[in-house]
Design a protein around this motif. Structure first.
Motif, PDB file in Angstrom:
ATOM      1  N   HIS A   1      15.155 -13.881  29.619  1.00  0.00           N
ATOM      2  CA  HIS A   1      14.663 -13.689  30.991  1.00  0.00           C
ATOM      3  C   HIS A   1      13.486 -14.624  31.203  1.00  0.00           C
ATOM      4  O   HIS A   1      12.508 -14.606  30.444  1.00  0.00           O
ATOM      5  CB  HIS A   1      14.238 -12.246  31.228  1.00  0.00           C
ATOM      6  CG  HIS A   1      14.041 -11.929  32.674  1.00  0.00           C
ATOM      7  ND1 HIS A   1      15.006 -11.316  33.453  1.00  0.00           N
ATOM      8  CD2 HIS A   1      12.999 -12.171  33.514  1.00  0.00           C
ATOM      9  CE1 HIS A   1      14.574 -11.186  34.686  1.00  0.00           C
ATOM     10  NE2 HIS A   1      13.347 -11.704  34.754  1.00  0.00           N
TER      11      HIS A   1
ATOM     12  N   TYR B   1      10.472 -16.090  33.722  1.00  0.00           N
ATOM     13  CA  TYR B   1       9.587 -15.835  34.869  1.00  0.00           C
ATOM     14  C   TYR B   1       9.031 -17.170  35.340  1.00  0.00           C
ATOM     15  O   TYR B   1       8.456 -17.933  34.554  1.00  0.00           O
ATOM     16  CB  TYR B   1       8.434 -14.911  34.457  1.00  0.00           C
ATOM     17  CG  TYR B   1       8.873 -13.537  34.021  1.00  0.00           C
ATOM     18  CD1 TYR B   1       8.896 -12.467  34.912  1.00  0.00           C
ATOM     19  CD2 TYR B   1       9.265 -13.303  32.704  1.00  0.00           C
ATOM     20  CE1 TYR B   1       9.297 -11.203  34.510  1.00  0.00           C
ATOM     21  CE2 TYR B   1       9.670 -12.044  32.287  1.00  0.00           C
ATOM     22  CZ  TYR B   1       9.686 -11.001  33.195  1.00  0.00           C
ATOM     23  OH  TYR B   1      10.083  -9.748  32.783  1.00  0.00           O
TER      24      TYR B   1
ATOM     25  N   ASP C   1      18.476 -14.686  32.905  1.00  0.00           N
ATOM     26  CA  ASP C   1      18.085 -14.159  34.209  1.00  0.00           C
ATOM     27  C   ASP C   1      16.717 -14.739  34.558  1.00  0.00           C
ATOM     28  O   ASP C   1      15.983 -15.205  33.681  1.00  0.00           O
ATOM     29  CB  ASP C   1      18.014 -12.631  34.173  1.00  0.00           C
ATOM     30  CG  ASP C   1      19.377 -12.004  33.929  1.00  0.00           C
ATOM     31  OD1 ASP C   1      20.373 -12.499  34.489  1.00  0.00           O
ATOM     32  OD2 ASP C   1      19.445 -11.022  33.163  1.00  0.00           O
TER      33      ASP C   1
ATOM     34  N   SER D   1      13.154 -14.248  37.190  1.00  0.00           N
ATOM     35  CA  SER D   1      12.324 -13.557  38.173  1.00  0.00           C
ATOM     36  C   SER D   1      11.260 -14.511  38.681  1.00  0.00           C
ATOM     37  O   SER D   1      10.810 -15.392  37.938  1.00  0.00           O
ATOM     38  CB  SER D   1      11.635 -12.329  37.561  1.00  0.00           C
ATOM     39  OG  SER D   1      12.559 -11.364  37.155  1.00  0.00           O
TER      40      SER D   1
END
Length: 210
Positions: free
Chosen positions: A7, A9, A34, A36
């Motif tokens: 993930h 950021y 993923d 964010s």
């Protein structure tokens, strides 16, 4: 641990050169991840949960299983150490050390260029004032550095592409995309790096208005 989810950021404007570097690295490695976004202008990176996660309260941060790692070159070195696939750094130890030198210098020097040609120029097409005398001096050091490392006619700094090519091209494109004078072969090198599919994928992300 390799099977743990990844993930990433990044900043909400997709304008951080360091977030771009990690995004390109993950894409070059063909790793699923993923993502964010954090609104840096609103201070989202300083909120307790994220600051605790990243340790530095900066983007990018990559979470992989129980590890959360910030600082882009640390992340890309980790990815090369842990995952197979395309190498992000040269296999030769001397060339690998040089690639790390390129990254470290681009992140720690040339502040006048970074301030007067910020990444709004690169990702939003922003227009800025004429470069100051100090910034022009920094461009001369940048060009001399790049021309020493880039062999005549070469497409990459080393025998194959490395993540240092993406980082150097971004610094050069702060100037070239603004219309500032850049030596022809360095401008051509930066344009070629900008056509890599991994870079195009970052450029194609939907950015909010400034």
């Amino acid at each position: 641990m390799n099977q743990a989810a990844l993930h990433l950021y990044v900043d909400a404007q997709f304008a951080s050169p360091y977030a771009m570097s990690v995004f390109v690295a993950l894409t070059e490695k063909k790793l699923a991840f993923d993502m964010s976004t954090l609104d840096l202008d609103a201070g989202a990176n300083k909120e307790a949960d994220y600051a605790d996660l990243s340790l530095t309260a900066r983007v990018p941060t990559l979470r992989h299983g129980g590890l959360a790692l910030s600082e882009s070159s640390a992340i890309t070195e980790y990815l090369d150490d842990v995952f197979p696939g395309r190498r992000l750094y040269p296999a030769d130890p001397a060339q690998r050390a040089r690639a790390r030198q390129v990254q470290a210098w681009l992140r720690s020097d040339l502040m006048p260029i970074r301030e007067e040609r910020n990444t709004q120029v690169v990702f939003y097409g922003a227009k800025k004032a004429t470069l100051s005398t100090t910034a022009i001096a920094s461009t001369h050091r940048l060009f001399a550095f790049a021309e020493r490392l880039l062999a005549p006619g070469a497409d990459h700094l080393f025998s194959e592409w490395s993540i240092a090519d993406t980082d150097l091209a971004l610094m050069l494109n702060r100037l070239a995309l603004h219309g500032d004078v850049v030596p022809q072969r360095l401008a051509a090198y930066a344009r070629a790096q900008w056509e890599r599919p991994s870079v195009r994928k970052w450029l194609a992300l939907a950015r909010p208005p400034l």
